[in-house]
Design a protein around this motif. Structure first.
Motif, PDB file in Angstrom:
ATOM      1  N   ALA A  68     -34.305  -8.855 -13.758  1.00 31.77           N
ATOM      2  CA  ALA A  68     -33.213 -10.132 -13.642  1.00 31.77           C
ATOM      3  C   ALA A  68     -33.222 -10.593 -15.722  1.00 31.77           C
ATOM      4  CB  ALA A  68     -34.100 -11.210 -13.400  1.00 31.77           C
ATOM      5  N   SER A  69     -32.499 -11.090 -15.573  1.00 30.60           N
ATOM      6  CA  SER A  69     -32.735 -11.685 -17.324  1.00 30.60           C
ATOM      7  C   SER A  69     -32.587 -13.465 -17.123  1.00 30.60           C
ATOM      8  CB  SER A  69     -30.795 -11.847 -17.410  1.00 30.60           C
ATOM      9  OG  SER A  69     -30.667 -12.211 -18.825  1.00 30.60           O
ATOM     10  N   GLY A 109     -31.158 -13.626  -5.018  1.00 28.83           N
ATOM     11  CA  GLY A 109     -32.007 -14.387  -4.598  1.00 28.83           C
ATOM     12  C   GLY A 109     -33.323 -14.031  -3.419  1.00 28.83           C
ATOM     13  N   GLU A 110     -32.383 -12.918  -2.555  1.00 30.51           N
ATOM     14  CA  GLU A 110     -33.432 -11.929  -1.412  1.00 30.51           C
ATOM     15  C   GLU A 110     -34.891 -11.275  -2.899  1.00 30.51           C
ATOM     16  OE1 GLU A 110     -30.600  -9.768   0.131  1.00 30.51           O
ATOM     17  OE2 GLU A 110     -29.302 -11.626   1.702  1.00 30.51           O
ATOM     18  N   ILE A 111     -34.133 -10.378  -3.701  1.00 26.46           N
ATOM     19  CA  ILE A 111     -34.738  -9.989  -4.379  1.00 26.46           C
ATOM     20  C   ILE A 111     -35.858 -10.141  -5.016  1.00 26.46           C
ATOM     21  CG2 ILE A 111     -35.485  -8.900  -6.677  1.00 26.46           C
ATOM     22  CD1 ILE A 111     -32.520  -7.820  -6.038  1.00 26.46           C
ATOM     23  N   MET A 112     -35.594 -12.121  -5.858  1.00 22.78           N
ATOM     24  CA  MET A 112     -37.099 -12.686  -6.039  1.00 22.78           C
ATOM     25  C   MET A 112     -37.991 -13.505  -4.997  1.00 22.78           C
ATOM     26  SD  MET A 112     -37.835 -14.137  -8.989  1.00 22.78           S
ATOM     27  CE  MET A 112     -38.824 -15.577  -9.757  1.00 22.78           C
ATOM     28  N   PRO A 149     -29.023 -14.880 -13.336  1.00 25.86           N
ATOM     29  CA  PRO A 149     -28.734 -12.687 -12.868  1.00 25.86           C
ATOM     30  C   PRO A 149     -29.832 -11.778 -12.632  1.00 25.86           C
ATOM     31  CG  PRO A 149     -27.976 -13.790 -15.211  1.00 25.86           C
ATOM     32  CD  PRO A 149     -29.072 -14.722 -14.673  1.00 25.86           C
ATOM     33  N   PHE A 150     -29.269 -10.747 -12.068  1.00 29.99           N
ATOM     34  CA  PHE A 150     -30.220 -10.083 -11.622  1.00 29.99           C
ATOM     35  C   PHE A 150     -29.150  -8.583 -11.990  1.00 29.99           C
ATOM     36  CE2 PHE A 150     -32.689 -12.552  -9.149  1.00 29.99           C
ATOM     37  CZ  PHE A 150     -33.745 -12.348  -9.650  1.00 29.99           C
ATOM     38  N   VAL A 151     -29.680  -7.593 -12.515  1.00 28.55           N
ATOM     39  CA  VAL A 151     -28.608  -6.727 -12.431  1.00 28.55           C
ATOM     40  C   VAL A 151     -30.035  -4.859 -12.088  1.00 28.55           C
ATOM     41  CG1 VAL A 151     -27.943  -4.972 -14.675  1.00 28.55           C
ATOM     42  CG2 VAL A 151     -28.644  -7.506 -14.942  1.00 28.55           C
TER      43      VAL A 151
END
Length: 175
Positions: A68-69, A109-112, A149-151
């Motif tokens: 995540a940034s 959102g799901e990852i967090m 932002p997620f990468v």
């Protein structure tokens, strides 16, 4: 979830302190940081020169490594990989090429929401650094994940000669 104040990316002494783990990688001691931290070697969007950042691996699965940034889309490494998504990663003692893929806000959102229960103290601390006040609920973490932002870094095959060149480039990269 409340947005308290979104911080600017670090500068001055704070930037120097944030970048200290890069020196461990340069000394060949990146393994000491474990598999939750990776060295990202990317190309500067203006200079075209190799740049480095050490970022946390938020999630790892069969598709790659997710980060995540935390400073949002203004973080230098994030801006650089949006222009040139071909990167080299070092995770522990492994070095390999990867391609950066920006993830949609819903997936972030799901990852967090998955990350927070596994790393409760780190999730709260990271949210505070990023300027979010959270109550610890899944809903709050879902919302935080939609805001940053997620990468996903998708590993690519690397011939042995290219791997040696990547390690040499890592030692030469000044940023």
């Amino acid at each position: 979830m409340d947005i308290v104040k979104r911080p600017d990316p670090p500068s001055g002494l704070r930037r120097t302190l944030w970048r200290l783990p890069i020196h461990l990688y340069r000394l060949g001691l990146g393994r000491l940081l474990g598999s939750r931290v990776m060295l990202l070697i990317h190309v500067g969007r203006v200079s075209g020169k190799p740049r480095q950042a050490v970022i946390e691996v938020v999630e790892r699965d069969g598709r790659g490594y997710v980060a995540a940034s935390g400073f949002g889309p203004r973080a230098d490494w994030y801006r650089n990989i949006t222009k040139t998504p071909e990167v080299v990663l070092q995770v522990g003692g492994r070095t390999f090429p990867a391609v950066a893929r920006l993830l949609p806000a819903e997936e972030g959102g799901e990852i967090m929401a998955r990350y927070a229960p596994r790393h409760q103290a780190a999730a709260r601390r990271l949210c505070a650094i990023m300027g979010f006040a959270v109550d610890g609920s899944v809903q709050d973490y879902l919302e935080v994940g939609r805001q940053i932002p997620f990468v996903r870094f998708v590993p690519q095959a690397m011939p042995a000669a290219a791997a040696a060149g990547a390690r040499a480039g890592q030692r030469q990269a000044g940023h």
